[in-house]
Design a protein around this motif. Sequence first.
Motif, PDB file in Angstrom:
ATOM      1  N   ALA A  27      13.806  -4.789 -10.562  1.00 33.58           N
ATOM      2  CA  ALA A  27      13.598  -4.184  -9.244  1.00 33.58           C
ATOM      3  C   ALA A  27      14.736  -3.257  -8.841  1.00 33.58           C
ATOM      4  O   ALA A  27      15.912  -3.566  -9.029  1.00 33.58           O
ATOM      5  CB  ALA A  27      13.420  -5.270  -8.193  1.00 33.58           C
ATOM      6  N   GLU A  28      14.358  -2.138  -8.257  1.00 32.04           N
ATOM      7  CA  GLU A  28      15.325  -1.239  -7.631  1.00 32.04           C
ATOM      8  C   GLU A  28      15.610  -1.687  -6.214  1.00 32.04           C
ATOM      9  O   GLU A  28      16.708  -1.513  -5.687  1.00 32.04           O
ATOM     10  CB  GLU A  28      14.779   0.187  -7.631  1.00 32.04           C
ATOM     11  N   LEU A  29      14.591  -2.278  -5.589  1.00 35.31           N
ATOM     12  CA  LEU A  29      14.683  -2.758  -4.210  1.00 35.31           C
ATOM     13  C   LEU A  29      13.994  -4.108  -4.106  1.00 35.31           C
ATOM     14  O   LEU A  29      12.929  -4.311  -4.695  1.00 35.31           O
ATOM     15  CB  LEU A  29      14.012  -1.764  -3.254  1.00 35.31           C
ATOM     16  N   ILE A  30      14.609  -5.028  -3.357  1.00 33.39           N
ATOM     17  CA  ILE A  30      13.984  -6.314  -3.052  1.00 33.39           C
ATOM     18  C   ILE A  30      13.815  -6.412  -1.544  1.00 33.39           C
ATOM     19  O   ILE A  30      14.765  -6.228  -0.776  1.00 33.39           O
ATOM     20  CB  ILE A  30      14.825  -7.501  -3.555  1.00 33.39           C
ATOM     21  N   ILE A  31      12.593  -6.690  -1.117  1.00 31.91           N
ATOM     22  CA  ILE A  31      12.291  -6.906   0.299  1.00 31.91           C
ATOM     23  C   ILE A  31      11.976  -8.387   0.492  1.00 31.91           C
ATOM     24  O   ILE A  31      11.094  -8.926  -0.176  1.00 31.91           O
ATOM     25  CB  ILE A  31      11.085  -6.064   0.754  1.00 31.91           C
ATOM     26  N   PHE A  32      12.705  -9.032   1.374  1.00 30.96           N
ATOM     27  CA  PHE A  32      12.441 -10.430   1.718  1.00 30.96           C
ATOM     28  C   PHE A  32      11.604 -10.437   2.991  1.00 30.96           C
ATOM     29  O   PHE A  32      12.075 -10.028   4.056  1.00 30.96           O
ATOM     30  CB  PHE A  32      13.744 -11.197   1.920  1.00 30.96           C
ATOM     31  N   GLN A  33      10.355 -10.882   2.871  1.00 30.49           N
ATOM     32  CA  GLN A  33       9.424 -10.878   3.995  1.00 30.49           C
ATOM     33  C   GLN A  33       9.154 -12.302   4.449  1.00 30.49           C
ATOM     34  O   GLN A  33       8.676 -13.130   3.671  1.00 30.49           O
ATOM     35  CB  GLN A  33       8.109 -10.200   3.584  1.00 30.49           C
ATOM     36  N   PHE A  34       9.418 -12.595   5.739  1.00 32.45           N
ATOM     37  CA  PHE A  34       9.341 -13.983   6.198  1.00 32.45           C
ATOM     38  C   PHE A  34       9.340 -14.074   7.713  1.00 32.45           C
ATOM     39  O   PHE A  34       9.763 -13.140   8.402  1.00 32.45           O
ATOM     40  CB  PHE A  34      10.541 -14.771   5.657  1.00 32.45           C
ATOM     41  N   PRO A  35       8.924 -15.203   8.257  1.00 30.42           N
ATOM     42  CA  PRO A  35       9.132 -15.493   9.673  1.00 30.42           C
ATOM     43  C   PRO A  35      10.503 -16.164   9.834  1.00 30.42           C
ATOM     44  O   PRO A  35      10.900 -16.987   9.001  1.00 30.42           O
ATOM     45  CB  PRO A  35       8.004 -16.471  10.000  1.00 30.42           C
ATOM     46  N   LEU A  36      11.215 -15.807  10.877  1.00 26.96           N
ATOM     47  CA  LEU A  36      12.534 -16.389  11.105  1.00 26.96           C
ATOM     48  C   LEU A  36      12.387 -17.856  11.491  1.00 26.96           C
ATOM     49  O   LEU A  36      11.743 -18.187  12.490  1.00 26.96           O
ATOM     50  CB  LEU A  36      13.262 -15.617  12.200  1.00 26.96           C
ATOM     51  N   TYR A  37      12.957 -18.750  10.679  1.00 19.96           N
ATOM     52  CA  TYR A  37      12.938 -20.187  10.951  1.00 19.96           C
ATOM     53  C   TYR A  37      14.359 -20.646  11.271  1.00 19.96           C
ATOM     54  O   TYR A  37      15.249 -20.507  10.427  1.00 19.96           O
ATOM     55  CB  TYR A  37      12.448 -20.958   9.719  1.00 19.96           C
ATOM     56  N   GLU A  82       0.824  -1.214   0.000  1.00 20.02           N
ATOM     57  CA  GLU A  82       0.000   0.000   0.000  1.00 20.02           C
ATOM     58  C   GLU A  82       0.857   1.261   0.000  1.00 20.02           C
ATOM     59  O   GLU A  82       0.642   2.173  -0.803  1.00 20.02           O
ATOM     60  CB  GLU A  82      -0.922  -0.004   1.220  1.00 20.02           C
ATOM     61  N   GLU A  83       1.826   1.313   0.899  1.00 19.05           N
ATOM     62  CA  GLU A  83       2.633   2.518   1.041  1.00 19.05           C
ATOM     63  C   GLU A  83       3.516   2.757  -0.183  1.00 19.05           C
ATOM     64  O   GLU A  83       3.624   3.897  -0.669  1.00 19.05           O
ATOM     65  CB  GLU A  83       3.490   2.423   2.301  1.00 19.05           C
ATOM     66  N   LEU A  84       4.138   1.715  -0.696  1.00 21.17           N
ATOM     67  CA  LEU A  84       5.029   1.887  -1.847  1.00 21.17           C
ATOM     68  C   LEU A  84       4.244   2.241  -3.108  1.00 21.17           C
ATOM     69  O   LEU A  84       4.697   3.055  -3.929  1.00 21.17           O
ATOM     70  CB  LEU A  84       5.852   0.617  -2.052  1.00 21.17           C
ATOM     71  N   LYS A  85       3.068   1.661  -3.281  1.00 22.66           N
ATOM     72  CA  LYS A  85       2.227   2.021  -4.421  1.00 22.66           C
ATOM     73  C   LYS A  85       1.791   3.478  -4.320  1.00 22.66           C
ATOM     74  O   LYS A  85       1.737   4.200  -5.325  1.00 22.66           O
ATOM     75  CB  LYS A  85       1.011   1.103  -4.498  1.00 22.66           C
ATOM     76  N   GLU A  86       1.512   3.924  -3.108  1.00 23.45           N
ATOM     77  CA  GLU A  86       1.108   5.309  -2.898  1.00 23.45           C
ATOM     78  C   GLU A  86       2.242   6.261  -3.267  1.00 23.45           C
ATOM     79  O   GLU A  86       2.000   7.389  -3.711  1.00 23.45           O
ATOM     80  CB  GLU A  86       0.702   5.501  -1.438  1.00 23.45           C
ATOM     81  N   GLN A  87       3.479   5.800  -3.117  1.00 23.70           N
ATOM     82  CA  GLN A  87       4.640   6.603  -3.485  1.00 23.70           C
ATOM     83  C   GLN A  87       4.938   6.543  -4.977  1.00 23.70           C
ATOM     84  O   GLN A  87       5.856   7.211  -5.461  1.00 23.70           O
ATOM     85  CB  GLN A  87       5.863   6.133  -2.705  1.00 23.70           C
ATOM     86  N   GLY A  88       4.181   5.738  -5.711  1.00 20.91           N
ATOM     87  CA  GLY A  88       4.358   5.667  -7.152  1.00 20.91           C
ATOM     88  C   GLY A  88       5.179   4.497  -7.645  1.00 20.91           C
ATOM     89  O   GLY A  88       5.484   4.406  -8.842  1.00 20.91           O
ATOM     90  N   TYR A  89       5.522   3.583  -6.742  1.00 20.11           N
ATOM     91  CA  TYR A  89       6.295   2.411  -7.151  1.00 20.11           C
ATOM     92  C   TYR A  89       5.390   1.320  -7.712  1.00 20.11           C
ATOM     93  O   TYR A  89       4.231   1.176  -7.301  1.00 20.11           O
ATOM     94  CB  TYR A  89       7.078   1.833  -5.970  1.00 20.11           C
ATOM     95  N   ARG A  90       5.912   0.592  -8.642  1.00 22.44           N
ATOM     96  CA  ARG A  90       5.282  -0.643  -9.095  1.00 22.44           C
ATOM     97  C   ARG A  90       5.754  -1.742  -8.146  1.00 22.44           C
ATOM     98  O   ARG A  90       6.954  -1.962  -7.999  1.00 22.44           O
ATOM     99  CB  ARG A  90       5.713  -0.952 -10.534  1.00 22.44           C
ATOM    100  N   VAL A  91       4.825  -2.408  -7.490  1.00 18.84           N
ATOM    101  CA  VAL A  91       5.168  -3.433  -6.500  1.00 18.84           C
ATOM    102  C   VAL A  91       4.825  -4.808  -7.062  1.00 18.84           C
ATOM    103  O   VAL A  91       3.681  -5.081  -7.431  1.00 18.84           O
ATOM    104  CB  VAL A  91       4.437  -3.207  -5.169  1.00 18.84           C
ATOM    105  N   VAL A  92       5.824  -5.667  -7.122  1.00 19.12           N
ATOM    106  CA  VAL A  92       5.660  -7.039  -7.596  1.00 19.12           C
ATOM    107  C   VAL A  92       5.889  -7.972  -6.409  1.00 19.12           C
ATOM    108  O   VAL A  92       6.857  -7.798  -5.659  1.00 19.12           O
ATOM    109  CB  VAL A  92       6.659  -7.371  -8.723  1.00 19.12           C
ATOM    110  N   VAL A  93       5.017  -8.940  -6.226  1.00 24.12           N
ATOM    111  CA  VAL A  93       5.135  -9.881  -5.110  1.00 24.12           C
ATOM    112  C   VAL A  93       5.326 -11.299  -5.640  1.00 24.12           C
ATOM    113  O   VAL A  93       4.557 -11.765  -6.480  1.00 24.12           O
ATOM    114  CB  VAL A  93       3.890  -9.837  -4.203  1.00 24.12           C
TER     115      VAL A  93
END
Length: 279
Positions: A93-103, A26-37
């Motif tokens: 991508a300009e930025l990659i975010i790795f989202q996860f629970p620590l295992y 939501e926040e990155l799209k609001e800033q004008g970024y294309r967000v790919v998941v």
Amino acid sequence: MKTVLIVYAHQSPGSFNAAVREVAMEELKEQGYRVVVSDLYAMNFRANATQDDIIGDLKNPELFQYGEETMHAWMEGRLSDDIVAEQRKVLEAELIIFQFPLYWFSVPAIMKGWMDRVLTQGFAFSLQNMYNNGIFKEKKAMLSFTTGATQTMFRPDGINGDINVTLWPLQNGTLHFCGFQVLPPQVFWSPAHCPPPVRTAMLDGWRARLKGLLAEKPLTFAPCELFDLTFQGGFMMFPKVKEERESQPFGLTTGHHLGKPLPPDNQIRAQCAEPDCRK
């Protein structure tokens, strides 16, 4: 339009990790970024690295070496379609975010498989192009994760040990090795054991950080220029560099501690990146 890739690994759409992902989108799209998941569980992304990742004949069928074979397959356009699709996302991508629970002090197996299979030799790294001279040195990457343990358990005197040591293999050995500028991690401490108002505050804090995320300074790592990058020299730090550090109270980085106390929060907070700050 600039692109952010979120590589996401959680099985439940009702999880806190999912909420964190949604805030980022939501926040990155609001800033004008294309967000790919890349929702790895939803994609049923295959974690095991095998010769099925290569289309056509192997270079050495008698002794299968995954790294060598996938490097040649990448060079010749013979990687499997799922790998090619993810590599295309990385390139965009300009930025990659790795989202996860620590295992087990690391990423879930499905995300480790993404790293093993997508970040192939040649595409993501080589001995000529690594660390601060790496292939993705113009890109940024970061870890965003939840823990089961409390923050105190990951302190230097906590039962799990220093979180900076825990993060070194992922942030230095994977992300920075490929050249990424690694932003400080976003750690959500033990949300499962927090009351709803605290979890809401965590998400609000993440949203606030996202507003200036791309302008943040990355973490500090030891640059390649401090090392003899030859097999004859053993890829060792130059003696002069070690001599210059002798009078300093802390090591250079979490991994390059040189027998000294670790530099405080080296893997969770950005430090001064100027050369004088490394002396």
